[in-house]
Scaffold this motif. Structure first.
Motif, mmCIF file in Angstrom:
data_model
loop_
_atom_site.group_PDB
_atom_site.id
_atom_site.type_symbol
_atom_site.label_atom_id
_atom_site.label_comp_id
_atom_site.label_asym_id
_atom_site.label_seq_id
_atom_site.Cartn_x
_atom_site.Cartn_y
_atom_site.Cartn_z
ATOM 1 N N ASP A 77 27.032 -68.298 -105.518
ATOM 2 C CA ASP A 77 25.977 -68.958 -104.896
ATOM 3 C C ASP A 77 25.058 -70.118 -105.320
ATOM 4 O OD1 ASP A 77 26.250 -66.489 -103.204
ATOM 5 O OD2 ASP A 77 25.328 -65.514 -104.758
ATOM 6 N N LEU A 78 25.264 -70.282 -106.942
ATOM 7 C CA LEU A 78 24.549 -71.335 -107.573
ATOM 8 C C LEU A 78 25.468 -71.788 -108.573
ATOM 9 C CD1 LEU A 78 22.053 -73.289 -107.958
ATOM 10 C CD2 LEU A 78 20.903 -71.451 -109.436
ATOM 11 N N PHE A 79 25.572 -73.210 -108.818
ATOM 12 C CA PHE A 79 26.346 -73.728 -109.612
ATOM 13 C C PHE A 79 25.692 -74.593 -110.403
ATOM 14 C CE2 PHE A 79 29.662 -76.833 -111.083
ATOM 15 C CZ PHE A 79 29.989 -76.381 -112.273
ATOM 16 N N SER A 95 23.786 -76.002 -105.625
ATOM 17 C CA SER A 95 24.269 -76.588 -106.861
ATOM 18 C C SER A 95 23.366 -77.741 -107.418
ATOM 19 C CB SER A 95 25.915 -77.411 -106.743
ATOM 20 O OG SER A 95 25.793 -78.294 -105.884
ATOM 21 N N ILE A 96 23.319 -77.719 -108.905
ATOM 22 C CA ILE A 96 22.573 -78.754 -109.675
ATOM 23 C C ILE A 96 23.169 -79.364 -110.605
ATOM 24 C CG2 ILE A 96 20.512 -79.068 -111.019
ATOM 25 C CD1 ILE A 96 19.444 -76.306 -109.871
ATOM 26 N N TYR A 97 23.189 -80.595 -110.568
ATOM 27 C CA TYR A 97 24.010 -81.601 -111.779
ATOM 28 C C TYR A 97 22.665 -81.925 -112.798
ATOM 29 C CZ TYR A 97 27.055 -84.540 -114.222
ATOM 30 O OH TYR A 97 27.650 -84.976 -115.181
ATOM 31 N N VAL A 98 22.851 -81.633 -114.111
ATOM 32 C CA VAL A 98 21.874 -82.122 -114.888
ATOM 33 C C VAL A 98 22.664 -83.175 -115.737
ATOM 34 C CG1 VAL A 98 20.739 -81.319 -117.158
ATOM 35 C CG2 VAL A 98 21.147 -79.619 -115.463
ATOM 36 N N SER A 517 13.128 -74.200 -104.337
ATOM 37 C CA SER A 517 13.206 -75.515 -103.431
ATOM 38 C C SER A 517 14.681 -75.636 -102.780
ATOM 39 C CB SER A 517 12.241 -76.595 -103.817
ATOM 40 O OG SER A 517 13.063 -77.255 -104.725
ATOM 41 N N LEU A 518 15.391 -75.695 -103.496
ATOM 42 C CA LEU A 518 16.791 -75.712 -102.978
ATOM 43 C C LEU A 518 17.333 -74.629 -102.195
ATOM 44 C CD1 LEU A 518 19.648 -77.248 -103.866
ATOM 45 C CD2 LEU A 518 20.007 -75.562 -105.562
ATOM 46 N N ALA A 522 17.760 -74.696 -98.080
ATOM 47 C CA ALA A 522 19.216 -74.625 -97.160
ATOM 48 C C ALA A 522 19.012 -73.845 -96.255
ATOM 49 C CB ALA A 522 20.009 -74.138 -98.494
ATOM 50 N N GLU A 523 18.095 -72.670 -96.379
ATOM 51 C CA GLU A 523 17.793 -71.494 -95.378
ATOM 52 C C GLU A 523 17.178 -72.413 -94.091
ATOM 53 O OE1 GLU A 523 15.494 -68.866 -97.194
ATOM 54 O OE2 GLU A 523 17.096 -68.014 -98.545
#
Length: 524
Positions: A77-79, A95-98, A517-518, A522-523
């Motif tokens: 669900d979250l990457f 997804s989040i990119y650091v 917040s992400l 999306a919802e």
């Protein structure tokens, strides 16, 4: 919620891994979390070293390469991709990119090489032909003077050809198998059918050709899909075979893949960057959020990638203060200058020599803490030789408990990453944030750090620490603190208070807000 956190470099347990594992720790309090890794991980040892609770976190091993990571991300669900320089696209719902630090813009570097490529590239390009090291390959490295990529024992090369076009494809294998190891049999399959096998061994003399080649005919698919070359072999682990610190599972070293024959094909194999345009940034669009680890990094992401990102500072373990001793501390891996992110331990040893010569640091000792890889051991040896007659102690591969003890006892913390480097042309060689600096501050060590990059963000000059440049200022500023006990005490208290804004609770709040917040966005 099922979540995955990826980092290619988990076994190094450095600052980037502290950040990535810290994300996993926070997420594991309300989600099912696993670390995507390319090798087995000892989470107990890693958690102890990084001062994190990873008891609720699992590990999932995936093949090396961007495509296997992307495929795995689809199961979550979250990457969170927190791996330095990774270009794996996300297929997760969220997804989040650091960004630890951005790679240079997708273009050839300036100078005569770029001009030469512009002229030569049209002469060697072959429309419709493309090679992609799809999975099972470690990053390219120089081995015995040759550039090669080790496989993991099971690797795949994608060969794109125009439909129905037939070409000879040649794979080069280096004779770089470790001396004393038995021959390794490498087998190539083409679209699942065995094509060729070859026994590879360490070359006996320097007059022997260093590369063996296997060639086979390949025909392009009607639908434009790639032809799959699968390379399988036995593996060895350098740590077990030779007693080094390298615990990768290595198969065979591939020196290159050549399509076709004749002079153009030879040039494409020797200079692969001529055979294709520089890679773009399309993969970044697969992420919902991109965050930078500091304002310094954020500025370079904006400059190089054209993205305005949020800032998520890494989590910092707050260490307990102990009775202070005459200890100057530095924490960082021993990287040779030619290998990039050098922490400048050799320069700090020379600064300590100057202090001893000036006679103002009687009873004080410089402690250098960090790990080292085999390739950087010559640099460590040089540091040890220069420190032999000085009050300098080296702690190689220190445990988490030993490091915490040193943080607690240290009165002063030194940091010199970036000394002598050009911030405009090589900004990645500076400290992007400075986790170890803040960790030392949390235990009351006064930071005396280089006036550059992320160090300027975490240390308030004249309040919670001091910024120096050039190196002579490191000596002078440290002597001022050594000779002024009251100022040292006041700055120590200010450093400890300032470090709390980067502690675990503050980080957990920032990350939870970001993830919330992400998913809420999306919802709606």
């Amino acid at each position: 919620m099922r979540a995955a956190v990826y980092d290619r470099w988990w076994p190094t347990s450095g600052g980037g891994e502290k950040f990535a594992a810290g994300i996993a720790e926070v997420l594991s309090s309300h989600a099912e979390v696993c670390l995507l890794a390319h090798e087995p991980l000892d989470l107990v040892a890693m958690g102890e070293l990084l001062h994190l609770d990873l008891s609720r976190v699992g590990v999932r091993e995936v093949d090396i390469g961007d495509e296997p990571v992307s495929e795995a991300s689809a199961d979550y669900d979250l990457f969170v991709n927190a791996s330095y320089t990774s270009t794996a696209a996300s297929r997760a719902a969220h997804s989040i990119y650091v960004v630890h630090f951005p790679t240079p813009p997708p273009a050839d570097p300036p100078g005569w090489k770029a001009r030469a490529k512009k002229v030569l590239r049209p002469l060697v390009e072959d429309d419709g032909v493309q090679i992609r090291m799809a999975r099972g390959f470690y990053p390219q490295e120089r081995i015995a003077g040759h550039r090669a990529q080790w496989t993991s024992g099971d690797a795949t090369v994608d060969v794109f050809l125009p439909p129905c076009r037939e070409e000879w494809v040649t794979v080069g294998f280096g004779k770089f198998v470790g001396e004393g190891l038995p021959a390794v049999v490498a087998t190539i399959e083409v679209d699942g059918k065995r094509a060729l096998s070859m026994a590879l061994r360490h070359r006996d003399t320097r007059f022997e050709l260093p590369v063996n080649k296997m060639s086979m005919p390949v025909r392009g698919h009607d639908d434009g899909s790639p032809v799959k070359l699968r390379i399988t072999s036995g593996v060895h682990v350098p740590r077990d075979a030779f007693g080094t610190s390298d615990d990768r599972r290595l198969g065979v070293p591939v020196t290159g893949v050549q399509v076709g024959s004749g002079p153009r094909a030879v040039v494409r194999e020797r200079y692969p960057s001529l055979a294709c345009q520089p890679p773009g940034l399309e993969w970044i669009g697969s992420y919902d959020r991109v965050v930078s680890n500091s304002e310094y990094t954020r500025g370079w992401v904006k400059r190089w990638w054209g993205l305005d990102t949020a800032v998520l500072n890494p989590p910092v373990t707050l260490h307990a203060r102990k009775p202070k001793e005459k200890v100057i501390l530095n924490v960082g891996r021993f990287f040779a200058p030619e290998h990039g992110h050098c922490k400048k331990q050799l320069d700090m040893v020379r600064a300590m020599r100057a202090m001893v010569w000036r006679g103002n640091c009687e009873g004080w000792t410089l402690h250098l803490v960090g790990g080292v890889s085999e390739v950087d051991r010559p640099y460590l040896d040089k540091v040890q030789r220069e420190a032999a007659d000085l009050p300098v102690e080296l702690h190689i591969g220190a445990s988490g408990a030993e490091l915490a003890d040193l943080y607690g006892r240290a009165s002063i913390y030194w940091h010199a990453t970036g000394l002598g480097e050009d911030q405009l042309t090589q900004p990645d060689r500076f400290e992007h944030f400075g986790i170890t600096t803040v960790e030392a501050m949390s235990a009351g060590a006064v930071p005396v750090v280089i006036r550059a990059a992320g160090q300027q963000e975490v240390v308030e000059h004249g309040v919670s620490g001091l910024h120096w440049e050039p190196l002579v200022q490191l000596v002078c500023f440290t002597e001022d603190l050594v000779l002024d006990g009251e100022r040292l005490r006041q700055m120590s208290q200010a450093a400890e208070a300032h470090a709390r804004r980067y502690g675990p609770d503050a980080f957990a709040g920032r990350l939870s807000s970001l993830v919330g917040s992400l998913t809420e966005g999306a919802e709606h």
